[in-house]
Design an enzyme around this catalytic site. Structure first.
Site, PDB file in Angstrom:
ATOM      1  CD  GLN A  14      -2.514   1.432   2.638  1.00 15.90           C
ATOM      2  OE1 GLN A  14      -1.957   0.832   3.650  1.00 15.90           O
ATOM      3  NE2 GLN A  14      -3.578   1.839   2.669  1.00 15.90           N
ATOM      4  CE1 TYR A 142       2.975  -2.982  11.995  1.00 17.22           C
ATOM      5  CE2 TYR A 142       1.326  -2.462  13.752  1.00 17.22           C
ATOM      6  CZ  TYR A 142       1.867  -2.208  12.099  1.00 17.22           C
ATOM      7  OH  TYR A 142       1.913  -1.036  11.106  1.00 17.22           O
TER       8      TYR A 142
HETATM    9  C1  AKB Z   1      -2.842  -1.740  10.826  1.00 10.97           C
HETATM   10  O1  AKB Z   1      -3.650  -1.382  11.199  1.00 10.97           O
HETATM   11  O2  AKB Z   1      -2.096  -2.542  11.579  1.00 10.97           O
HETATM   12  C2  AKB Z   1      -1.705  -0.293  10.325  1.00 10.97           C
HETATM   13  C3  AKB Z   1      -1.400   0.298  11.736  1.00 10.97           C
HETATM   14  C4  AKB Z   1      -2.509   1.195  12.559  1.00 10.97           C
HETATM   15  O3  AKB Z   1       0.288   0.523  11.908  1.00 10.97           O
HETATM   16  N1  AKB Z   1      -2.640   0.192   9.990  1.00 10.97           N
END
Ligand code: AKB
Length: 320
Positions: A14, A142
């Site tokens: 993206q 993440y």
């Molecule tokens: C996600 O939703 O994981 C990403 C971010 C906020 O880093 N778009």
């Protein structure tokens, strides 16, 4: 003087797609790298290397072979997919970044590394507004990988003089390319459901406020922070940047100004808990002061652009 060579890893994603296009249009020398080919026709004729950023030897050889001066490492597993495949996400996000930083420390021809961090570095203990150096206790794989990544960038800067630049991106929304595997993705995918017969099934509650940004500003931030002199980067870690904050109900009301028949229903799933742990907005005073950050696209313009891109045959003017 030899020209800069911008090596973009994750160039088919993206952010990578739009950044590559922008650099190419402004006449920069760009080399694209990803595990999949670029989808956009406008990028098909640019040099492309199929690589997995986890393969250190290949990454090192290609950066050297292409004479890369600037590395933009944009390949990552996002938050929602990361919760479902934690080991894979950790490996991709951490090993990829460490490979790039190590190669940059060894090859002094690499003048700069850009790597995006995220609002996901903040956790639920933080409150609605995240300060630049506010408390960070992320609860997603993440988020942990982004927080650790920020610290790795600081470590390589301190011990090896690698010039790293980074911002904490919110949810990114653009016309060209969909995201994949994120928690903020609803705010992009909804635009593919504008004219459906069924209501759009939103996976977050209607009152879930999150920070968001149009891709034009995401690219602008990247161009700005990568072009300022190194001494303007005073913050040890990635910079907060803020553009707008909204919840699904507000976004959908704005969409209805263009598409009165648009309907949505709310079916929160596991992504609700991820969103609940993130701040509503970021305090971006440091980015504004240090390198002049200032967003340009607000919610009404964002929606008008997205609706117009997704409904080419429709009149995109709102019903005032
Ligand atoms: C996600 O939703 O994981 C990403 C971010 C906020 O880093 N778009």
């Amino acid at each position: 003087m030899p020209r800069d060579v911008h090596f973009i890893i994750g160039a088919s994603g993206q952010l990578g797609t739009e950044f590559a296009l922008e650099l190419h249009r402004s006449g920069e020398r760009v080399v694209l790298a990803d595990i999949k080919h670029p989808a956009l026709d406008a990028l098909r004729d640019l040099p492309f290397i199929c690589l997995d950023v986890r393969d250190r030897d290949v990454v090192a050889a290609e950066l050297k072979r292409q004479g890369a001066t600037h590395v933009h490492h944009l390949a990552a597993a996002l938050s929602a997919r990361g919760e479902q495949e934690p080991q894979w996400a950790w490996d991709l996000n951490m090993r990829g970044l460490l490979n790039i930083l190590e190669v940059a420390a060894e090859h002094r021809t690499i003048a700069q590394v850009f790597w995006p961090s995220s609002i996901a570095v903040f956790g639920p203990d933080n409150g609605p507004v995240a300060e630049q150096n506010g408390h960070r206790l992320p609860e997603t794989v993440y988020g942990i990988s982004k927080q650790a990544g920020e610290q790795w960038c600081a470590w390589f800067r301190k011990h090896h003089g690698v010039d790293t630049r980074s911002v904490r991106y919110p949810g990114l929304i653009g016309e060209l390319c969909p995201p994949g595997g994120g928690t903020t993705d609803y705010a992009v995918e909804v635009f593919d459901h504008l004219h459906g017969t069924e209501p759009y099934p939103c996976f977050l509650r209607e009152d879930t406020v999150l920070p968001m940004m149009h891709m034009q500003d995401a690219i602008g931030a990247m161009l700005q922070i990568t072009s300022v002199e190194a001494d303007r980067i005073r913050n040890e870690e990635a910079y907060n940047i803020q553009a707008m904050s909204f919840d699904p109900a507000t976004l959908f009301a704005e969409i209805r100004r263009h598409v009165p028949g648009f309907r949505a229903e709310f079916q929160p799933d596991f992504r609700q808990a991820i969103a609940d742990g993130w701040p509503d907005r970021l305090d971006d005073t440091a980015a504004r002061q240090d390198w002049g950050w200032s967003p340009t696209v607000a919610l009404p313009e964002l929606v008008a652009r997205m609706v117009s891109a997704k409904s080419p045959a429709l009149e995109a003017e709102p019903d005032l």
